[in-house]
Design a protein around this motif. Structure first.
Motif, PDB file in Angstrom:
ATOM      1  N   PRO A 266       6.350  -7.935  -6.555  1.00  0.00           N
ATOM      2  CA  PRO A 266       5.567  -6.205  -6.900  1.00  0.00           C
ATOM      3  C   PRO A 266       4.484  -5.567  -6.658  1.00  0.00           C
ATOM      4  N   VAL A 267       3.158  -5.995  -7.050  1.00  0.00           N
ATOM      5  CA  VAL A 267       2.623  -5.840  -7.154  1.00  0.00           C
ATOM      6  C   VAL A 267       1.638  -5.023  -6.099  1.00  0.00           C
ATOM      7  N   ILE A 268       1.859  -6.343  -5.213  1.00  0.00           N
ATOM      8  CA  ILE A 268       1.207  -6.658  -3.484  1.00  0.00           C
ATOM      9  C   ILE A 268       2.109  -5.966  -2.665  1.00  0.00           C
ATOM     10  N   ARG A 269       3.458  -5.726  -2.949  1.00  0.00           N
ATOM     11  CA  ARG A 269       4.953  -4.072  -2.768  1.00  0.00           C
ATOM     12  C   ARG A 269       4.152  -3.533  -2.931  1.00  0.00           C
ATOM     13  N   GLU A 270       4.219  -2.822  -3.571  1.00  0.00           N
ATOM     14  CA  GLU A 270       3.511  -1.787  -4.210  1.00  0.00           C
ATOM     15  C   GLU A 270       2.150  -1.167  -3.503  1.00  0.00           C
ATOM     16  N   ALA A 271       1.218  -2.486  -3.055  1.00  0.00           N
ATOM     17  CA  ALA A 271      -0.023  -2.082  -2.151  1.00  0.00           C
ATOM     18  C   ALA A 271      -0.233  -1.444  -1.162  1.00  0.00           C
ATOM     19  N   SER A 272       1.310  -2.271  -0.743  1.00  0.00           N
ATOM     20  CA  SER A 272       1.455  -2.583   0.606  1.00  0.00           C
ATOM     21  C   SER A 272       1.082  -1.023   1.938  1.00  0.00           C
ATOM     22  N   PRO A 273       0.987  -0.732   3.382  1.00  0.00           N
ATOM     23  CA  PRO A 273       0.107   0.161   3.808  1.00  0.00           C
ATOM     24  C   PRO A 273       1.593   1.503   3.447  1.00  0.00           C
ATOM     25  N   GLU A 274       2.496   0.470   4.152  1.00  0.00           N
ATOM     26  CA  GLU A 274       3.717   1.802   4.145  1.00  0.00           C
ATOM     27  C   GLU A 274       4.132   2.090   2.446  1.00  0.00           C
ATOM     28  N   ASN A 275       3.697   1.646   2.052  1.00  0.00           N
ATOM     29  CA  ASN A 275       4.221   2.490   0.331  1.00  0.00           C
ATOM     30  C   ASN A 275       2.506   3.040  -0.390  1.00  0.00           C
ATOM     31  N   GLN A 276       1.856   3.660   0.529  1.00  0.00           N
ATOM     32  CA  GLN A 276       0.887   4.335   0.451  1.00  0.00           C
ATOM     33  C   GLN A 276       1.457   6.077   0.549  1.00  0.00           C
TER      34      GLN A 276
END
Length: 222
Positions: A204-214
């Motif tokens: 989750p902490v990586i997914r939240e930081a992923s480019p598409e989620n910015q």
């Protein structure tokens, strides 16, 4: 963990597709630190043309972390600052050997891979050599770095790069995997890294930081 509130002390100047900013976002998320996201559009050249941003970082790179009067304009320095100031959820293992492996992986990504395949280098190759050479250059740079990291991590991995907890190596590897995927690097010759890449997709902490989620990521279809 990004927030739109201007009352938050920490501010992260970021660009959604920057792998360096991606690292900083993962570290902030791992530490559970809330921050205000300040977008800087690299494609529009805001990193070089915005006088307010250049006051923070005259070099014109993201990320930049602002903590009160303190300005930090390098992803590695930002992450080490977070590690020293916010003692919760350490980014480095206590085991000395694993600690050194984490530093080595991070430096390979930060020094030998990412700077050699960033937009400035690719634009230069396209202009001075040929646009057709850009992709082969990127593949060569990433493959050389991944070959070294694959050997370095062999026998030391758990669920993640150096055990069953996320540490500094993972913070640097996840964004580099994202970049490798975007240029279709064949990961089959790197079985350790290929497994880690798939594992990170579920964190989750990586997914939240992923480019598409910015906040500054373009909407799908645009």
């Amino acid at each position: 963990m990004a927030t739109e509130s201007s009352d938050n002390k920490l501010q992260l100047y970021s660009y959604w597709m920057s792998s360096c900013a991606f690292r900083a976002r993962i570290a902030l998320n791992l530490k559970g630190i809330k921050y205000e996201y300040k977008p800087v559009n690299l494609l529009k050249g805001e990193q070089h043309s915005d006088p307010d941003f250049l006051k923070l970082n005259p070099v014109g790179f993201v990320p930049v972390l602002v903590d009160g009067d303190l300005v930090i304009s390098d992803s590695f320095a930002i992450i080490m600052y977070l590690e020293d100031k916010f003692t919760q959820r350490p980014l480095l293992p206590s085991d000395l050997q694993k600690r050194i492996i984490n530093f080595q992986v991070a430096h390979i990504v930060a020094s030998s891979i990412q700077p050699m395949q960033n937009m400035r280098i690719l634009d230069y190759i396209g202009e001075k050599v040929s646009p057709d050479e850009k992709l082969s250059w990127v593949h060569g740079v990433i493959r050389k770095g991944f070959t070294a990291i694959e050997k370095l991590l062999k026998g030391h991995t758990g669920r993640y790069a150096t055990g069953d907890e996320l540490f500094l190596a993972d913070v640097f590897l996840a964004p580099q995997f994202y970049a490798a995927t975007s240029v279709n690097v064949d990961m089959s010759e790197f079985p350790v890294l290929a497994r880690l890449m798939e594992t990170y997709k579920e964190v989750p902490v990586i997914r939240e930081a992923s480019p598409e989620n910015q906040p500054d990521a373009p909407s799908p279809g645009t």
